[in-house]
Structure formats: C-alpha cells, structure tokens
Design an enzyme around this catalytic site. Structure first.
Site, short mmCIF file in Angstrom:
data_model
loop_
_atom_site.label_atom_id
_atom_site.label_comp_id
_atom_site.label_asym_id
_atom_site.label_seq_id
_atom_site.Cartn_x
_atom_site.Cartn_y
_atom_site.Cartn_z
N ASN A 104 27.12 62.94 -29.87
CA ASN A 104 27.75 62.43 -30.99
C ASN A 104 27.27 63.19 -32.29
O ASN A 104 26.04 63.24 -32.74
CB ASN A 104 27.34 60.97 -31.21
CG ASN A 104 27.80 60.23 -32.53
OD1 ASN A 104 28.65 60.67 -33.24
ND2 ASN A 104 27.30 58.98 -32.68
N LYS A 112 27.92 62.85 -35.46
CA LYS A 112 27.93 62.08 -36.59
C LYS A 112 28.32 62.88 -37.75
O LYS A 112 29.50 63.71 -37.51
CB LYS A 112 26.45 61.65 -36.69
CG LYS A 112 25.71 60.77 -35.59
CD LYS A 112 24.41 60.23 -35.72
CE LYS A 112 24.07 59.50 -34.36
NZ LYS A 112 22.85 58.90 -34.61
N HIS A 140 29.32 51.76 -32.78
CA HIS A 140 27.98 52.57 -33.13
C HIS A 140 27.25 51.73 -34.07
O HIS A 140 27.69 51.07 -35.26
CB HIS A 140 28.40 53.81 -33.90
CG HIS A 140 27.07 54.69 -33.48
ND1 HIS A 140 25.95 54.68 -34.22
CD2 HIS A 140 26.50 55.67 -32.50
CE1 HIS A 140 24.76 55.18 -33.97
NE2 HIS A 140 25.37 56.02 -32.87
N GLU A 176 25.25 52.64 -36.52
CA GLU A 176 25.76 52.93 -37.85
C GLU A 176 26.68 52.12 -38.35
O GLU A 176 26.75 51.93 -39.72
CB GLU A 176 25.36 54.56 -37.80
CG GLU A 176 23.95 54.88 -37.64
CD GLU A 176 24.10 56.38 -36.84
OE1 GLU A 176 25.01 57.21 -36.97
OE2 GLU A 176 22.95 56.72 -36.36
N GLU A 193 22.35 51.62 -26.98
CA GLU A 193 21.43 52.62 -27.72
C GLU A 193 20.62 51.55 -28.69
O GLU A 193 21.04 50.91 -29.73
CB GLU A 193 22.25 53.19 -28.89
CG GLU A 193 23.41 54.11 -28.20
CD GLU A 193 23.82 55.08 -29.10
OE1 GLU A 193 23.33 56.24 -28.80
OE2 GLU A 193 24.45 54.79 -30.19
N GLY A 225 17.45 58.43 -33.84
CA GLY A 225 16.76 59.27 -34.73
C GLY A 225 15.40 59.36 -35.35
O GLY A 225 15.28 59.52 -36.37
N SER A 259 17.33 59.13 -29.33
CA SER A 259 16.16 60.24 -29.20
C SER A 259 16.24 60.71 -27.70
O SER A 259 15.05 61.19 -26.99
CB SER A 259 14.89 59.82 -29.53
OG SER A 259 14.98 59.34 -30.84
P1 13P Z 1 19.72 60.33 -31.83
O1 13P Z 1 19.73 61.27 -30.35
O2 13P Z 1 19.54 61.16 -32.66
O3 13P Z 1 18.64 59.48 -31.55
O4 13P Z 1 20.84 59.49 -32.01
C1 13P Z 1 21.43 58.81 -30.85
C2 13P Z 1 22.79 58.13 -31.44
O5 13P Z 1 22.89 57.31 -32.35
C3 13P Z 1 23.90 58.68 -30.56
O6 13P Z 1 25.09 57.79 -30.87
#
Ligand code: 13P
Length: 253
Positions: A9, A11, A95, A97, A167, A173, A213
C-alpha cells in the site's frame, strides 16, 4: 490451500515517474513467485502508468479506496468500474487511515464492498483496533463489530473473492509490529468469526493478511503462523529491495 498475498500500500506517495520506476524495479526483481500473489496500490493518478509497466508480470494492481456508485454527480470520487478500467484487480476498503481521518463507518465500507462485488475487482477489507481499544480489553469486540458491519448481508458465495487485512492501528507506521503470537491470536479469532457468520468453508478459504510495520526482518516469523495468509505492507513497500525481500518470505520451519 490459501495462496499467500503480499500487497504494498503506497498510500499518498510517489509521483507518476517514481511509481513507474518502483514498479519497473519490482517487475525486474521478482522471479519465481507463482506460489504467491503480489499486489501494489499506487495513488490514483499513477494507476494507468503502473498498469502499463506490470501488464506482462505477476504483479497485480490495487486502488486504495473507491466510492459506492458507478458514475454521476459525485465530485472527487472514483468508482470500482473506473478503477477496473484503469487496470486494477483489487481495491483496498476501510483502511484505518480512512476510518480515522475521513470518518468512514462500517456501514459505508459495507456499501462500497457491495458495489465492488458488482465488478470483477476483489476487495481487501481492512480492520483493526486502536491502542486504547486494545488496552481497554475491547480488541475482540472491535474486530467483531468491524467484521460484522463490513460484511453485513454478504452471502457465503459473495465471500469467495473477499480478502481481509488485520491491521492493528498501533502497529501502523510506528515500527511496532504486533508479535507473531498477537497477530495469530487476532487472525484465529477472525477466522472463527467467519465460520460462525458464514460456514467452515468460507473460514477455511478466506485469506487474512497482517498489516502494521511488516519488514524484511519480521515477515518470515509472521508468515509462519497458521492463520496469517499474507501481508499488507506500507512503508517497506516504497523500497524495491525491501518489498522484494518481503515477497520472498520463507516461513520458519
Ligand atoms: P506500515 O507498514 O507503514 O506500518 O503500514 C501498514 C499499512 O497501513 C498498510 O496498509
């Protein structure tokens, strides 16, 4: 047997030029990957360019979101049909976010899921608890509500192409991966829930990815767990070398 999926992803990162470069590096670097699916999710404006780069490769294309209408007066939105037209095979839904920053609800995500199922696109439904929810002992309750809400009114047959991504928000992150045991506990819980809501076959066939992560140095242990069928990778998917290593995971014996 559930075929593992490693999905990147991206982002809100990478220009069209950078997206082309990164996807070219992946196509060149990824060999002998027939036993796993590989997906990348660039920003909307790079989808067509990336589709062109990966067209004769094992790498598949995903969008990061969509809107639950085909077309019309929905300024700024994008439909599953147009994502398919741009070359996507998958779309990420719900997601964390989007849940946190855009206020997306389980009901809205469920509407998107139904709309996606009218096309050939396959949905990747994201769920996960926040740190506070986990510390308050609400993890299972939250996951259960997100699964029941996101998959509301779906039939067992409609579950055939749905992928789930667990997740935990506190691991996204932050560099704080859930331990393999913590992740497996959540995945096993989600699979039992799918059995209760649908049937044993759906529970057995649905792929449940872990995200938060995931890095080259922890993917092998995560992929050793019985109920972890792949990874949804954020930060590490922006680096070709790291993402290729993650795709080439080897479960520990
Ligand atoms: P990270 O791998 O940067 O922690 O992000 C995970 C994520 O949100 C994938 O959709």
């Amino acid at each position: 047997m559930r075929k593992p999926i490693i999905a990147g992803n991206w982002k809100l990162n990478n220009t069209i030029t950078e997206s082309r470069e990164l996807s070219t590096q992946l196509v060149t670097g990824l060999k002998n990957t027939e036993d796993r699916e590989i997906i990348i999710a660039p920003i909307y404006t790079a989808l067509s360019a990336v589709a062109e780069v990966i067209k004769d490769s094992p790498v598949q294309l995903a969008a990061q979101n969509c809107y639950p209408e085909t077309k019309g007066a929905f300024t700024g939105e994008i439909s599953p049909e147009f994502l398919q037209d741009a070359g996507c095979q998958y779309v990420i839904l719900g997601h964390s976010e989007r849940r946190q920053l855009m206020g997306e609800t389980d009901h809205f995500i469920n509407q998107k899921l139904f709309k996606v199922l009218e096309t050939r696109l396959k949905p990747i439904l994201c769920i996960g608890e926040t740190l506070q929810e986990r510390e308050n002992g609400q993890m299972l309750e939250v996951l259960s509500a997100q699964i029941k809400g996101g998959l509301a009114n779906l039939t067992a047959a409609e579950m055939a192409t749905v992928v789930i991504a667990y997740e935990p928000v506190w691991a996204i992150g932050t560099g704080k991966t859930a331990s393999a045991d913590q992740a497996e506990e959540a995945h096993a819980f989600i699979r039992r829930l799918l059995q209760d809501l649908f049937n044993p076959q759906v529970a057995d066939q649905t792929r449940i990815l872990y995200g938060g992560s995931v890095k080259p140095n922890n993917v092998d242990e995560l992929m050793t767990q019985a109920d972890i069928d792949g990874a949804l990778v954020g930060g590490a998917s922006l680096n070709a070398e790291d993402f290729i290593r993650i795709v080439q995971f080897e479960p520990l014996s």
